[in-house]
Design an enzyme around this catalytic site. Structure first.
Site, PDB file in Angstrom:
ATOM      1  N   VAL A 136      30.026  39.232  43.468  1.00  9.53           N
ATOM      2  CA  VAL A 136      29.134  38.600  44.444  1.00  9.53           C
ATOM      3  C   VAL A 136      27.799  38.256  43.788  1.00  9.53           C
ATOM      4  O   VAL A 136      27.245  39.061  43.041  1.00  9.53           O
ATOM      5  CB  VAL A 136      28.861  39.540  45.638  1.00  9.53           C
ATOM      6  CG1 VAL A 136      27.997  38.853  46.682  1.00  9.53           C
ATOM      7  CG2 VAL A 136      30.161  40.013  46.258  1.00  9.53           C
ATOM      8  N   CYS A 137      27.294  37.059  44.089  1.00 11.29           N
ATOM      9  CA  CYS A 137      25.962  36.670  43.625  1.00 11.29           C
ATOM     10  C   CYS A 137      25.035  36.599  44.841  1.00 11.29           C
ATOM     11  O   CYS A 137      25.116  35.669  45.638  1.00 11.29           O
ATOM     12  CB  CYS A 137      26.013  35.308  42.928  1.00 11.29           C
ATOM     13  SG  CYS A 137      24.398  34.729  42.356  1.00 11.29           S
ATOM     14  N   VAL A 138      24.189  37.629  44.982  1.00 13.87           N
ATOM     15  CA  VAL A 138      23.222  37.636  46.085  1.00 13.87           C
ATOM     16  C   VAL A 138      21.996  38.412  45.607  1.00 13.87           C
ATOM     17  O   VAL A 138      22.111  39.448  44.948  1.00 13.87           O
ATOM     18  CB  VAL A 138      23.842  38.246  47.370  1.00 13.87           C
ATOM     19  CG1 VAL A 138      24.308  39.671  47.149  1.00 13.87           C
ATOM     20  CG2 VAL A 138      22.886  38.170  48.538  1.00 13.87           C
TER      21      VAL A 138
END
Length: 203
Positions: A95-97
């Site tokens: 996940v990219c957050v």
């Protein structure tokens, strides 16, 4: 890390999970955490696909690893359920957050993170992608993105709709010796153009 430090992280997580279980908003949103009584630093999460998105009706499982330095370091989270989303790898589930990287703060909680991930599913950020292929489709061919994301939700997340025409193409490419996951990924990348997908599979 000392046992005492790891124990601080475990105690904090136990408290947070108790709060999550009593939280009406979390229950309403269809967000859950499954505990591992043997190791409170290894959890499973579940997020319902947000309504009015291509993920609606799907159930998405997460792996949640709590570092011994928690809450001073963010949890490590990845999707175990395959998903077609610009900010989540369609291959690894990474996940990219921001809040799981440089925007993390010790005051944040697992509740904050899970609700933020559900919000990200409803409002992708294609200009800061984890999966460049999906982000490109999101920006350049949005209808194909919506169709593909909904199809993946049906296949991988027990969602309500599965496109049988797409499944026929997947099975046809499988018979050429290509794995189901690769066949589906290449068809998705090719906007379900069969000939282009076959070329991608063998190049």
């Amino acid at each position: 890390m000392t046992m005492a430090v790891a124990n601080i992280a475990a105690q904090r997580i136990k408290r947070e999970i108790r709060e999550i279980m009593k939280d009406d908003e979390v229950e309403r949103c269809g967000v859950k955490v499954q505990v591992n009584e043997q190791n409170w630093l290894e959890l499973r999460g579940e997020i319902n696909g947000p309504p009015e998105t291509p993920y609606a009706g799907g159930r998405f499982m997460l792996e949640i690893l709590i570092p011994e330095t928690y809450p001073f370091s963010p949890p490590k989270i990845k999707f175990l359920t395959k998903i077609w989303h610009p900010n989540i790898s369609s291959v690894t589930g990474a996940v990219c957050v921001d809040i799981l990287k440089d925007q993390w703060a010790a005051a944040m909680t697992l509740r904050t993170v899970l609700l933020s991930l559900q919000a990200l599913m409803a409002a992708p950020e294609p200009d800061d992608p984890q999966d460049a292929v999906v982000a490109t489709q999101f920006k350049d061919s949005h209808d194909d993105f919506l169709t593909t994301a909904q199809h993946w939700t049906g296949i991988y997340a027990d969602g309500p709709k599965i496109n049988e025409e797409f499944e026929t193409m997947v099975k046809t490419i499988e018979r050429m010796g290509i794995s189901e996951n690769i066949a589906r990924a290449r068809l998705s990348q090719a906007n379900w153009d069969y000939n282009r997908a076959v070329t991608l599979c063998f190049n």
